[in-house]
Design a protein around this motif. Structure first.
Motif, PDB file in Angstrom:
ATOM      1  N   THR A 419       0.833  -1.204   0.000  1.00 36.60           N
ATOM      2  CA  THR A 419       0.000   0.000   0.000  1.00 36.60           C
ATOM      3  C   THR A 419       0.868   1.255   0.000  1.00 36.60           C
ATOM      4  O   THR A 419       0.570   2.232  -0.700  1.00 36.60           O
ATOM      5  N   LEU A 420       1.956   1.218   0.769  1.00 38.07           N
ATOM      6  CA  LEU A 420       2.857   2.371   0.799  1.00 38.07           C
ATOM      7  C   LEU A 420       3.695   2.459  -0.485  1.00 38.07           C
ATOM      8  O   LEU A 420       3.938   3.545  -1.003  1.00 38.07           O
ATOM      9  N   GLU A 421       4.094   1.296  -1.003  1.00 36.59           N
ATOM     10  CA  GLU A 421       4.917   1.303  -2.225  1.00 36.59           C
ATOM     11  C   GLU A 421       4.145   1.801  -3.434  1.00 36.59           C
ATOM     12  O   GLU A 421       4.699   2.454  -4.321  1.00 36.59           O
ATOM     13  N   VAL A 422       2.847   1.494  -3.491  1.00 33.15           N
ATOM     14  CA  VAL A 422       2.082   1.912  -4.663  1.00 33.15           C
ATOM     15  C   VAL A 422       1.900   3.425  -4.693  1.00 33.15           C
ATOM     16  O   VAL A 422       1.763   4.030  -5.756  1.00 33.15           O
ATOM     17  N   ILE A 423       1.938   4.060  -3.506  1.00 32.15           N
ATOM     18  CA  ILE A 423       1.855   5.532  -3.446  1.00 32.15           C
ATOM     19  C   ILE A 423       3.068   6.140  -4.161  1.00 32.15           C
ATOM     20  O   ILE A 423       2.948   7.116  -4.911  1.00 32.15           O
ATOM     21  N   SER A 424       4.238   5.525  -3.952  1.00 33.38           N
ATOM     22  CA  SER A 424       5.449   5.989  -4.650  1.00 33.38           C
ATOM     23  C   SER A 424       5.383   5.645  -6.129  1.00 33.38           C
ATOM     24  O   SER A 424       5.839   6.409  -6.985  1.00 33.38           O
ATOM     25  N   ALA A 425       4.805   4.476  -6.432  1.00 29.09           N
ATOM     26  CA  ALA A 425       4.720   4.027  -7.827  1.00 29.09           C
ATOM     27  C   ALA A 425       3.909   5.004  -8.669  1.00 29.09           C
ATOM     28  O   ALA A 425       4.227   5.236  -9.842  1.00 29.09           O
ATOM     29  N   VAL A 426       2.877   5.599  -8.078  1.00 28.16           N
ATOM     30  CA  VAL A 426       2.035   6.563  -8.805  1.00 28.16           C
ATOM     31  C   VAL A 426       2.897   7.715  -9.317  1.00 28.16           C
ATOM     32  O   VAL A 426       2.780   8.143 -10.468  1.00 28.16           O
ATOM     33  N   LYS A 427       3.790   8.202  -8.455  1.00 34.39           N
ATOM     34  CA  LYS A 427       4.667   9.322  -8.841  1.00 34.39           C
ATOM     35  C   LYS A 427       5.595   8.901  -9.986  1.00 34.39           C
ATOM     36  O   LYS A 427       5.785   9.656 -10.948  1.00 34.39           O
ATOM     37  N   THR A 428       6.125   7.685  -9.909  1.00 32.89           N
ATOM     38  CA  THR A 428       7.014   7.174 -10.964  1.00 32.89           C
ATOM     39  C   THR A 428       6.277   7.100 -12.301  1.00 32.89           C
ATOM     40  O   THR A 428       6.807   7.479 -13.350  1.00 32.89           O
ATOM     41  N   ILE A 429       5.041   6.601 -12.250  1.00 38.21           N
ATOM     42  CA  ILE A 429       4.243   6.457 -13.477  1.00 38.21           C
ATOM     43  C   ILE A 429       3.935   7.829 -14.074  1.00 38.21           C
ATOM     44  O   ILE A 429       4.033   8.027 -15.291  1.00 38.21           O
ATOM     45  N   GLN A 430       3.578   8.787 -13.222  1.00 39.09           N
ATOM     46  CA  GLN A 430       3.258  10.131 -13.721  1.00 39.09           C
ATOM     47  C   GLN A 430       4.475  10.767 -14.406  1.00 39.09           C
ATOM     48  O   GLN A 430       4.331  11.486 -15.395  1.00 39.09           O
ATOM     49  N   GLN A 431       5.658  10.500 -13.867  1.00 43.61           N
ATOM     50  CA  GLN A 431       6.872  11.062 -14.474  1.00 43.61           C
ATOM     51  C   GLN A 431       7.125  10.488 -15.865  1.00 43.61           C
ATOM     52  O   GLN A 431       7.536  11.202 -16.785  1.00 43.61           O
ATOM     53  N   ALA A 432       6.858   9.183 -16.055  1.00 39.63           N
ATOM     54  CA  ALA A 432       7.137   8.529 -17.342  1.00 39.63           C
ATOM     55  C   ALA A 432       5.991   8.663 -18.335  1.00 39.63           C
ATOM     56  O   ALA A 432       6.206   8.898 -19.522  1.00 39.63           O
ATOM     57  N   ASN A 433       4.761   8.497 -17.848  1.00 39.02           N
ATOM     58  CA  ASN A 433       3.600   8.436 -18.749  1.00 39.02           C
ATOM     59  C   ASN A 433       2.796   9.725 -18.795  1.00 39.02           C
ATOM     60  O   ASN A 433       1.843   9.831 -19.557  1.00 39.02           O
TER      61      ASN A 433
END
Length: 860
Positions: A419-433
């Motif tokens: 749950t905590l890791e996916v919060i960071s993953a959202v930021k990573t996805i927004q940067q790339a996509n």
């Protein structure tokens, strides 16, 4: 020439009905391994089934009679082998029928008629409403969200054959048809392992690449050709959403790593689509000044797909910039030659960006509470240790003022960690996509302000600041109680200073999801639809009061019992008391292949949705969906229906009946989806834990479809006895909303076949329950006929009516085989004998499920 429904029916008979008989006869002579005479025996079995049910025989009696008269099979194992071969054969008959329907679609349906884009363009031009259309399109869009819910069982290889077979049928290529039928005979339909969430994502990305990409491009090109200034680059009218890889509600197999992989696959897929289009452009745009730009764009796209390190070296604006330069040179220097190809690609980039479809994150509210409780107990001092026991007022205070970051590595619990890791993953996805790559977090089982603010709190603990929180927090209200409380929950949120500020940053727009599936399971057909309607009405009103643009996201399934059916008619029936700035809905299971499986079907159905929302604003003067008197009537009907359905649900043998008589308990054993059938892994079967899809699917395979009509008959009868029948008739005649509701109810009923389970009418335990269900079916049918003046179900929709009749006839042997296997399995389970044959019957039950569900493809 004026297109008449009778033309569509005749075309269906010629292109589907007659061709099915023709190709099916070809099918019977194909030399499949071990099934040389299966086609002939199966035809015999169908006749035996039809005659047997007329004589009120049970499935067991029908099949035993068939074996005794028409085969030499003596042992149980030999009989089971024959039945497995029948299942395999019927599965392929259904695929053939699917392919024929796909091929006939544009001839059966009026592709330029009511509800299409051509029709809309004509209406706008005739009424001089170009300005109103431009204004409407500033913020209006249709968002289709693809989900991986398991109501379509075809593996990718079979979907490919359907596609190729349809094309061969359109071309009347007998040689290819023969080859593809042979390929079908040798292609396995079973998946040996459960798909992973990533597998599900890749399956649906196929539809994005091969269907939605092309259909959406066509629609936007036509709209921009007619009204060049109406479509804004920031709002391209069509949007796509995506759940596989992001939807972790009840699915322990979706991890942050999965989410990142799926986002990367979506990005790679759309860039590949652009690359292939640019390669095609390169063959045409060979002019001076243009060729260099095309080559530059081709190289950039190539590098982003194949060369490591180039992942973020591209943006949609850059692609549009290069295409804009190409366009300008073509217009001013090359007589607009091949301009349509450039404009088509520009439209696609506007729609799909670098993300293809917005990857939604979804999780159950109880998980968020549990994660915050774990953080509070961890000793990190980010929350008080007694957080879980604090009153809601105090939790709200804390959640919006959180400081510090929670480190996922400090937690052993995989759910907390993910749950905590996916919060960071959202930021990573927004940067790339791009931001639209992943910008929504949906809260299942949402029932309070705390549920919403806990998600905000998790983002703050995940390293996001309030001012940079580029996420829409989307509450999902599902049960009848939650739907009724939704407006007050949102009022409190709109008044909360921190949340209010967050909404301001998000353009003062709030998306709210409303779930049909669990609503129907909880409250029955009429009450679920009514509760959602009332929630929308109240949420529209309260949002207006606070200056918020509310957007409704409808969780709709395939069959009417999960909110499917004639979806566009629902949207077209809404008055201005229900917000319709955007239409957003889930596209689930067989709805993907039936309504969006080919470019033609996708284009037609997307256009229907676009038209439904626009026509409401531009051509309808209807302020209210229902008058005050009609609302009172609807309320009374819903309450009566709810009481009847609740009484059925609380019958002492209700769940036991469903578990023993239907294939419910075998759903989890079929390798059709990554997600478990229950939200909790407790041994005992609880209705509240059971997912709506297996629940509705079990009733569907029983051919009883309880959730599509139960309570409707009793409600109509009650109002008739109260002297309100004239008012009900007026409601049916005047309200498109009520009429559509009952049309969908008729569709659910058309797929019922009570002779299949009539042997339970005299069962010592289940007899009373079976008769309750059957009596309600008969009562509902009687009152629908009384309302419509017709004497058969779905009389207003002759093509769909015939399609269902043909499909149900194809699948009758399968339903009979499944009930036979269930009876045999139950006997062996109770006796504890012959475990080997018990396992055989279990496999037979599951195999029959595949074909029965796939045959119901036209449920949406």
């Amino acid at each position: 020439m004026n297109y008449q429904p009778t033309q569509g029916l005749q075309q269906f008979k010629n292109l589907v009905g007659i061709k099915f008989q023709l190709y099916n006869s070809l099918f019977t002579s194909l030399p499949f391994h071990r099934i040389e005479k299966t086609g002939i025996l199966l035809s015999l079995l169908l006749t035996v089934c039809e005659d047997g049910y007329k004589k009120k025989q049970s499935p067991e009696q029908i099949l035993e009679e068939f074996f005794a008269k028409h085969t030499a099979n003596a042992t149980e194992r030999e009989k089971a082998d024959v039945l497995f071969r029948f299942v395999q054969y019927v599965e392929r008959q259904i695929v053939l029928f699917d392919a024929l329907e796909d091929a006939a679609f544009r001839y059966v349906n009026d592709m330029g008629g009511a509800g299409t884009l051509k029709h809309l363009i004509s209406e706008v031009l005739q009424t001089n409403k170009e300005e109103e259309l431009t204004k409407k399109l500033k913020d209006y869009s249709v968002r289709m969200v693809l989900t991986a819910h398991p109501t379509q069982f075809y593996p990718g290889s079979v979907l490919g054959i359907i596609n190729d077979l349809s094309r061969a049928v359109i071309e009347n290529n007998a040689a290819d048809i023969n080859l593809y039928l042979q390929q079908l005979g040798k292609t396995p339909f079973l998946k040996k392992q459960k798909p992973t969430p990533y597998d599900e994502a890749i399956s649906l990305i196929w539809y994005l690449e091969n269907v939605f990409y092309h259909a959406s491009g066509r629609i936007l090109s036509e709209l921009r050709d007619q009204f060049p200034h109406a479509v804004d680059k920031k709002n391209p009218v069509i949007k796509m959403g995506f759940w596989p890889g992001g939807d972790r509600d009840g699915n322990p197999f979706v991890k942050a790593e999965t989410t990142l992989r799926v986002a990367e696959a979506l990005r790679g897929a759309i860039i590949k689509c652009y690359y292939l289009d640019v390669r095609r452009l390169k063959r045409r745009l060979t002019f001076k000044g243009v060729d260099v730009l095309v080559a530059e764009l081709e190289l950039k796209l190539y590098n982003n797909i194949f060369v490591p390190g180039f992942k973020t070296d591209l943006s949609p604006d850059e692609i549009l910039g290069i295409l804009g330069q190409i366009r300008e040179i073509i217009v001013y220097q090359h007589n607009s030659l091949f301009l349509n190809l450039v404009d088509s690609l520009i439209g696609k980039v506007m729609i799909f960006g670098l993300y293809f479809a917005t990857l939604d994150i979804r999780q159950d509210s109880s998980v968020h509470s549990g994660v915050l409780a774990a953080i509070a107990a961890s000793g990190e001092k980010l929350l008080p240790a007694d957080y879980a026991s604090l009153p809601d007022e105090r939790k709200i205070e804390l959640l919006t003022e959180l400081k510090g970051t929670a480190d996922p590595a400090k937690y052993e619990d995989p759910l907390v960690k993910d749950t905590l890791e996916v919060i960071s993953a959202v930021k990573t996805i927004q940067q790339a996509n791009g931001e639209n790559g992943c910008s929504r977090y949906i809260i299942s089982q949402c029932s309070s302000v705390v549920n919403v603010l806990e998600v905000m709190g998790l983002f703050l603990l995940g390293g996001w600041s309030k001012k940079d929180l580029s996420i829409d927090i989307v509450p999902l209200f599902e049960t009848v109680d939650d739907l009724q409380a939704a407006a007050e929950v949102m009022r409190e949120l709109y008044e909360h200073p921190v949340y209010k500020k967050h909404l301001k940053q998000r353009g003062d727009t709030q998306t709210i999801m409303l779930g049909f599936s669990d609503g129907t399971k909880d409250g029955g057909y009429l009450m679920a639809n009514w509760a959602i309607y009332k929630a929308k009405e109240e949420l529209t009103s309260v949002s207006k009061e606070y200056g918020i643009d509310v957007v409704f996201f409808d969780g709709r399934g395939g069959p009417p019992a999960r909110g499917g059916g004639k979806t566009h008619r629902f949207y077209a029936s809404m008055g201005k008391n229900i917000a319709n700035n955007q239409i957003q809905l889930t596209i689930q299971g067989q709805t993907v292949s039936s309504n969006f499986g080919t470019i033609d079907t996708a284009q037609f159905n997307i256009e229907q949705l676009i038209h439904a929302g626009i026509s409401n604003d531009l051509f309808s003067s209807k302020e209210e969906t229902l008058t005050e008197e009609e609302e009172e009537l609807f309320q009374a009907l819903s309450e009566e229906s709810y009481a009847a359905y609740s009484a059925l649900k609380t019958h002492p043998y209700f769940l036991q009946y469903l578990n023993e008589v239907s294939p419910l308990r075998f759903y989890n054993e079929t390798n059709i989806a990554s997600r478990p059938t229950k939200r909790k892994n407790s041994g005992r079967l609880e209705l509240k834990d059971l997912r709506a899809i297996p629940y509705v699917g079990a009733w569907s395979q029983l051919k009883q479809n309880v959730t599509g009509y139960y309570g409707v008959g009793k409600a109509l009868q009650r109002l008739d006895k109260q002297g309100k029948w004239a008012a009900v008739k007026r409601l049916y005649a005047n309200s498109a909303f009520f009429k559509t509701l009952l049309d969908n109810c008729e569709m659910a009923m058309k797929k019922c076949f009570f002779p299949l389970t009539e042997h339970y009418a005299t069962h010592p335990v289940y007899g009373e329950l079976w008769r309750l269900i059957y009596d309600e079916f008969e009562l509902t049918q009687k009152y629908i006929f009384k309302l419509s003046g017709k004497n058969e179900l779905m009389a207003d929709y002759p093509v769909e009516q015939l399609s269902i009749q043909m499909r149900e006839r194809i699948v009758l042997p399968l339903s009979t085989i499944q009930q036979y296997a269930l009876t045999k399995f139950n006997v062996l389970e109770k006796s504890g004998e012959n475990k080997a044959m018990k396992e055989v019957y279990e496999r037979l039950i599951m195999r029959a499920s595949f074909g029965i569900i796939n045959a119901a493809r036209n449920s949406a």
